[in-house]
Design a protein around this motif. Sequence first.
Motif, short mmCIF file in Angstrom:
data_model
loop_
_atom_site.label_atom_id
_atom_site.label_comp_id
_atom_site.label_asym_id
_atom_site.label_seq_id
_atom_site.Cartn_x
_atom_site.Cartn_y
_atom_site.Cartn_z
N MET A 142 0.82 -1.21 0.00
CA MET A 142 0.00 0.00 0.00
C MET A 142 0.86 1.26 0.00
SD MET A 142 -2.94 -1.17 2.73
CE MET A 142 -3.65 0.47 2.80
N GLY A 143 1.86 1.30 0.89
CA GLY A 143 2.70 2.48 0.99
C GLY A 143 3.48 2.78 -0.27
N VAL A 144 4.15 1.77 -0.79
CA VAL A 144 4.97 1.96 -1.98
C VAL A 144 4.09 2.20 -3.21
CG1 VAL A 144 6.67 0.89 -3.50
CG2 VAL A 144 6.84 0.60 -1.03
N GLY A 145 2.99 1.48 -3.29
CA GLY A 145 2.11 1.64 -4.45
C GLY A 145 1.53 3.03 -4.55
N VAL A 146 1.10 3.58 -3.42
CA VAL A 146 0.53 4.92 -3.42
C VAL A 146 1.59 5.97 -3.74
CG1 VAL A 146 -0.52 6.70 -1.96
CG2 VAL A 146 -1.35 4.35 -1.85
N ALA A 147 2.79 5.76 -3.26
CA ALA A 147 3.83 6.79 -3.35
C ALA A 147 4.63 6.77 -4.65
CB ALA A 147 4.79 6.66 -2.17
N PHE A 148 4.63 5.66 -5.39
CA PHE A 148 5.51 5.56 -6.54
C PHE A 148 5.25 6.61 -7.62
CE2 PHE A 148 7.56 3.78 -10.29
CZ PHE A 148 8.77 3.37 -9.76
N PRO A 149 4.01 6.96 -7.94
CA PRO A 149 3.81 8.02 -8.93
C PRO A 149 4.47 9.34 -8.54
CG PRO A 149 1.77 6.81 -8.60
CD PRO A 149 2.73 6.33 -7.55
N LEU A 150 4.50 9.65 -7.25
CA LEU A 150 5.17 10.87 -6.79
C LEU A 150 6.68 10.77 -7.01
CD1 LEU A 150 3.20 11.50 -3.48
CD2 LEU A 150 3.12 12.89 -5.55
N ASP A 151 7.23 9.58 -6.83
CA ASP A 151 8.65 9.38 -7.09
C ASP A 151 8.96 9.58 -8.56
OD1 ASP A 151 11.29 8.32 -5.88
OD2 ASP A 151 11.02 7.06 -7.65
N THR A 152 8.07 9.12 -9.43
CA THR A 152 8.25 9.32 -10.87
C THR A 152 8.24 10.80 -11.22
OG1 THR A 152 7.25 7.18 -11.40
CG2 THR A 152 7.28 8.84 -13.14
N LEU A 153 7.31 11.54 -10.64
CA LEU A 153 7.24 12.98 -10.90
C LEU A 153 8.49 13.68 -10.42
CD1 LEU A 153 3.52 13.62 -9.86
CD2 LEU A 153 4.45 13.55 -12.19
N LYS A 154 8.99 13.27 -9.27
CA LYS A 154 10.23 13.83 -8.75
C LYS A 154 11.38 13.63 -9.72
CE LYS A 154 12.97 11.39 -6.72
NZ LYS A 154 14.26 10.67 -7.03
N THR A 155 11.51 12.41 -10.22
CA THR A 155 12.60 12.09 -11.15
C THR A 155 12.49 12.90 -12.44
OG1 THR A 155 12.79 9.83 -10.29
CG2 THR A 155 13.66 10.25 -12.50
N LYS A 156 11.30 13.01 -12.97
CA LYS A 156 11.10 13.76 -14.22
C LYS A 156 11.46 15.23 -14.04
CE LYS A 156 7.54 10.77 -16.25
NZ LYS A 156 8.29 10.44 -17.49
N GLN A 157 11.10 15.81 -12.92
CA GLN A 157 11.44 17.21 -12.69
C GLN A 157 12.94 17.40 -12.49
OE1 GLN A 157 8.81 18.62 -9.45
NE2 GLN A 157 7.70 19.71 -11.06
N GLN A 158 13.58 16.46 -11.83
CA GLN A 158 15.02 16.58 -11.62
C GLN A 158 15.79 16.46 -12.92
OE1 GLN A 158 15.73 13.55 -8.66
NE2 GLN A 158 15.48 14.99 -6.97
N VAL A 159 15.34 15.60 -13.81
CA VAL A 159 16.03 15.42 -15.08
C VAL A 159 15.94 16.69 -15.93
CG1 VAL A 159 15.95 14.15 -17.27
CG2 VAL A 159 15.85 12.93 -15.12
#
Length: 325
Positions: free
Chosen positions: A65-82
């Motif tokens: 539950m924790g990782v599944g809910v949070a993973f899209p936010l991690d993707t957005l973080k990576t895209k903005q950093q790149v």
Amino acid sequence: MRQHNGRNRIISFCISCTLVNHANAWAGTRTSAAGRRTYRSTSKLNSLVPEAAASILAGSIAGAMGVGVAFPLDTLKTKQQVEAEKCSRIEYVLSPAGTVTIRAVTSNLFTTIVDTWNDEGPGGFYGGVRTSMAGQAVIKATAFGVNNAVLHAGHDLATAAATAGLATAFLACPVDRIKVLMQTGSFDAESECVRSVLRTEGASGLLTTGLVPTLFREVPAYTLYFYLYGRLAASSLLGTDVLGAMAPLVDGALAGAACVVPVHPVDVVKTIVQHSGADWREVVREVYERQGPKGFWEGLSPRVGRAAVNHSVTFAAYEALLHTL
């Protein structure tokens, strides 16, 4: 291709997160030799379910539950950093004197969400999720295991947490390399990504690209996380004796969010290095020249949100499940 991976993601979530929370519960029920309490479950297990089995089952579901809910936010973080690396958004500015200057403009969180949805659909928010979750099972098991072992050796919580961060950095580096490449749409499949990196860069491209910034991120981040969570859980203001079942929800969110802020500039450098393969010193210089200090804070909002949601949901669900099993 990613649309066919929904069932695999759910299975990967459950399997990969079992060790995370099981190790956390095992480590949390202990008291260190120095008398510093770590995480302790507030649940009373039903006698019908063995404690070890209940811990494994609750850890699997709560971790998913924790990782599944949070993973899209991690993707957005990576895209903005790149974007700090490639300056993909360009603005042309015309001065009153008629001079045209070109300026790199980074997107905000909303435009990143819209662009990802339009370009990749829902699957774009889950690129690399299977490799990331499988890797995190080993990483978190190592972190909690090392932390607990060092505590039992008589060292304080800060030393134990720093040692755990040091150990996990070498595991996190290859996992994050694949995750970053997948999240940025460089490959369609994780297996293709791994083969391509090994073919073009060798084993070092997978195992050591971004290792230096990963070390500088993991050690202080784990130190802060374990230390803050332990202190919050034992405090008279936000501890389990005061908040009861709400303590994991609140303390997990606070500790998770707080530990990522100080190391965020390092995380930006790490992401760009693992996306481009450039030397970390070159990345630091280029980001500063293009965007100044603000370039090192790209993706902070989704990263803080991811950390808070991940740890909050995981710990809260874990406690709730133990009450019902």
